[in-house]
Scaffold this active site. Sequence first.
Site, mmCIF file in Angstrom:
data_model
loop_
_atom_site.group_PDB
_atom_site.id
_atom_site.type_symbol
_atom_site.label_atom_id
_atom_site.label_comp_id
_atom_site.label_asym_id
_atom_site.label_seq_id
_atom_site.Cartn_x
_atom_site.Cartn_y
_atom_site.Cartn_z
ATOM 1 N N ARG A 193 0.817 -1.220 0.000
ATOM 2 C CA ARG A 193 0.000 0.000 0.000
ATOM 3 C C ARG A 193 0.844 1.260 0.000
ATOM 4 N NH1 ARG A 193 -2.704 -0.547 5.393
ATOM 5 N NH2 ARG A 193 -0.644 -1.376 5.789
ATOM 6 N N GLU A 200 6.725 7.668 11.672
ATOM 7 C CA GLU A 200 6.433 8.791 12.566
ATOM 8 C C GLU A 200 7.383 9.931 12.245
ATOM 9 O OE1 GLU A 200 7.031 7.386 16.572
ATOM 10 O OE2 GLU A 200 5.007 6.563 16.691
ATOM 11 N N HIS A 233 20.470 31.169 6.385
ATOM 12 C CA HIS A 233 19.672 31.969 7.305
ATOM 13 C C HIS A 233 19.923 31.582 8.757
ATOM 14 C CE1 HIS A 233 16.620 32.064 3.774
ATOM 15 N NE2 HIS A 233 17.525 33.017 3.629
ATOM 16 N N LYS A 240 16.213 23.978 14.675
ATOM 17 C CA LYS A 240 15.292 23.570 13.611
ATOM 18 C C LYS A 240 15.338 22.062 13.416
ATOM 19 C CE LYS A 240 15.730 27.812 10.892
ATOM 20 N NZ LYS A 240 16.087 28.369 9.574
ATOM 21 N N TYR A 255 9.448 22.298 8.642
ATOM 22 C CA TYR A 255 10.356 22.349 9.776
ATOM 23 C C TYR A 255 9.700 22.930 11.012
ATOM 24 C CZ TYR A 255 11.360 27.068 7.882
ATOM 25 O OH TYR A 255 11.266 28.348 7.383
ATOM 26 N N LYS A 282 16.714 39.130 -1.366
ATOM 27 C CA LYS A 282 17.151 39.231 0.033
ATOM 28 C C LYS A 282 18.403 38.387 0.279
ATOM 29 C CE LYS A 282 15.278 37.384 4.093
ATOM 30 N NZ LYS A 282 14.119 37.046 4.912
ATOM 31 N N ASP A 283 18.419 37.158 -0.246
ATOM 32 C CA ASP A 283 19.575 36.284 -0.044
ATOM 33 C C ASP A 283 20.792 36.786 -0.816
ATOM 34 O OD1 ASP A 283 18.116 34.756 1.668
ATOM 35 O OD2 ASP A 283 17.965 33.014 0.366
#
Length: 181
Positions: free
Chosen positions: A23, A28, A61, A70, A130, A167-168
């Site tokens: 299937r 988790e 970042h 993170k 995240y 921005k980056d």
Amino acid sequence: MKITETSLPGVLLLEPKTFRDNRGVFWETYNERAFEEAGLPTKWVQDNYSISSMDVLRGIHYQITQPQGKLVRVASGAVVDVAVDLRRSSANFGKYVAVELSEMDGNMLWIPPGFGHAFLCLTETAGFAYKVTDYYSPSGERTVQWNDPEIDISWPISSDKAIISAKDQQGCLLKDAEVYP
């Protein structure tokens, strides 16, 4: 769940136990007890999700105030995910680790506070999820250039092909960056 320390102490690769049959597959993505037993954070204040197109490169970042830990994973597609040690007092300051994360393996990367984060989308699109340990702080947000020669990340893309936000593109070099003590 199998937990492996990467070449940067504190940055961990988490490999979930997967259950496959005709299937599909199940695993988790978070289990408070397992995280607690492994000494990982169990208090998350925010979940984030982004979708990127192929060749989009985001980062490097970090937040100088309200530093975030993170827990990153890919819900669809694949990315090269990068953590950079930005703790000036660390023996690994300026060093990085890169791992490929994809929807097919379910692997996650734990990036503790004190590290910068970046990723490159390798597939037509990638859904990137995240959890973070502290809230987004626009005034504390900082960016180091993704192609900083001092860090010298071995990205699997040429600079003329990488899609970088305005921005980056304005990120600073590591030598000029406001980093952690």
